[in-house]
Design a protein around this motif. Structure first.
Motif, PDB file in Angstrom:
ATOM      1  N   LEU A  26       0.849  -1.189  -0.025  1.00 13.56           N
ATOM      2  CA  LEU A  26       0.038   0.045  -0.065  1.00 13.56           C
ATOM      3  C   LEU A  26       0.727   1.355  -0.110  1.00 13.56           C
ATOM      4  N   SER A  27       0.281   2.376  -0.457  1.00 18.07           N
ATOM      5  CA  SER A  27       0.849   3.730  -0.412  1.00 18.07           C
ATOM      6  C   SER A  27       0.906   4.178   0.912  1.00 18.07           C
ATOM      7  N   PRO A  28       2.141   5.087   1.413  1.00 14.27           N
ATOM      8  CA  PRO A  28       1.954   5.723   2.540  1.00 14.27           C
ATOM      9  C   PRO A  28       0.980   6.345   2.894  1.00 14.27           C
ATOM     10  N   ASN A  29       0.127   6.857   2.058  1.00 16.66           N
ATOM     11  CA  ASN A  29      -1.171   7.599   2.362  1.00 16.66           C
ATOM     12  C   ASN A  29      -2.205   6.633   2.786  1.00 16.66           C
ATOM     13  N   ALA A  30      -2.207   5.507   2.175  1.00 20.52           N
ATOM     14  CA  ALA A  30      -3.252   4.283   2.371  1.00 20.52           C
ATOM     15  C   ALA A  30      -2.939   3.763   3.748  1.00 20.52           C
ATOM     16  N   ARG A  31      -1.713   3.497   4.152  1.00 18.20           N
ATOM     17  CA  ARG A  31      -1.064   2.871   5.234  1.00 18.20           C
ATOM     18  C   ARG A  31      -1.451   3.950   6.410  1.00 18.20           C
ATOM     19  N   GLU A  32      -1.259   5.187   6.307  1.00 20.09           N
ATOM     20  CA  GLU A  32      -1.525   6.186   7.081  1.00 20.09           C
ATOM     21  C   GLU A  32      -3.087   6.241   7.528  1.00 20.09           C
ATOM     22  N   PHE A  33      -3.738   6.268   6.551  1.00 14.37           N
ATOM     23  CA  PHE A  33      -5.047   6.264   6.704  1.00 14.37           C
ATOM     24  C   PHE A  33      -5.660   5.175   7.271  1.00 14.37           C
ATOM     25  N   LEU A  34      -5.499   4.057   7.181  1.00 14.84           N
ATOM     26  CA  LEU A  34      -5.935   2.764   7.653  1.00 14.84           C
ATOM     27  C   LEU A  34      -5.572   2.785   8.977  1.00 14.84           C
ATOM     28  N   ALA A  35      -4.353   3.210   9.462  1.00 17.07           N
ATOM     29  CA  ALA A  35      -3.897   3.455  10.946  1.00 17.07           C
ATOM     30  C   ALA A  35      -5.030   4.195  11.758  1.00 17.07           C
ATOM     31  N   GLU A  36      -5.118   5.404  11.137  1.00 13.22           N
ATOM     32  CA  GLU A  36      -6.106   6.391  11.504  1.00 13.22           C
ATOM     33  C   GLU A  36      -7.485   6.050  11.613  1.00 13.22           C
ATOM     34  N   ALA A  37      -7.704   5.195  10.680  1.00 14.62           N
ATOM     35  CA  ALA A  37      -9.140   4.731  10.683  1.00 14.62           C
ATOM     36  C   ALA A  37      -9.517   3.733  11.822  1.00 14.62           C
TER      37      ALA A  37
END
Length: 198
Positions: A26-37
């Motif tokens: 996953l892209s860094p944005n996707a990983r960060e979004f999923l962690a926040e979600a």
């Protein structure tokens, strides 16, 4: 002699390794979004049913204490669930599957990109009540709320007497502003939350 040792250890290691490999894809944005979600699901799931309902997401969006990355996450989930009118709630697994493109559910737009753009918008938006010298009628925009009658009135004043319109609003301490209506009645309202700005 048969080996009777359990084989769960290697299996679990394999699952963990495969999960980590998927996450790295996953892209860094996707990983960060999923962690926040994932954190958002724990905090905003007020009825503890393992899902976020439209109502629970709306509460997170409207909460002025939800700021920064959590606010960008709430805004992203709101946009995702509103894109599919049949959905009344969403699970974290559905969000993960959509981000990983395993499911078309919630996949009407790229959640990771929207999350990233929302983080940028939160960081760069001018929070002044009026960001220019005078209001402009062409800047008015109606959302889902049926308030065209109000916007038409404000647009008329903005086009003919912008200084008068500007005097109708005053910034107050604590993230609030005061609106004085034509009758003289005053309303104290909250400034938009970070998620609402998204």
């Amino acid at each position: 002699m048969l080996n009777t040792r359990p084989v769960f250890g290697p299996t679990i290691v394999l699952v963990v390794v495969l999960g980590a490999a998927r996450a790295l894809a996953l892209s860094p944005n996707a990983r960060e979004f999923l962690a926040e979600a994932q954190i958002g699901f724990q905090v905003w799931d007020t009825d503890h049913d393992g899902e976020l309902s439209v109502h629970e997401i709306e509460l997170a969006v409207a909460n002025p204490k939800v700021t920064g990355k959590p606010a960008a996450t709430a805004a992203t989930l709101r946009r995702a669930i509103r894109a599919d009118h049949d959905l009344k709630s969403v699970t974290f697994k559905q969000v993960v599957d959509a981000v990983e493109h395993k499911s078309k559910m919630l996949d009407a737009f790229d959640m990771a990109d929207f999350y990233h753009d929302s983080c940028q918008r939160i960081a760069t938006t001018n929070r002044a009540l009026f960001v220019s010298d005078r209001p402009h009628a062409e800047k008015l925009s109606q959302g889902r709320l049926g308030d065209c009658f109000l916007l038409a009135s404000l647009g008329t004043i903005a086009a003919t007497e912008p200084a008068r319109l500007k005097k109708m609003f005053k910034t107050l301490p604590g993230g609030k502003f005061e609106a004085t209506l034509g009758t003289g009645r005053k309303l104290v309202l909250d400034m938009p939350t970070d998620a609402e700005i998204c």
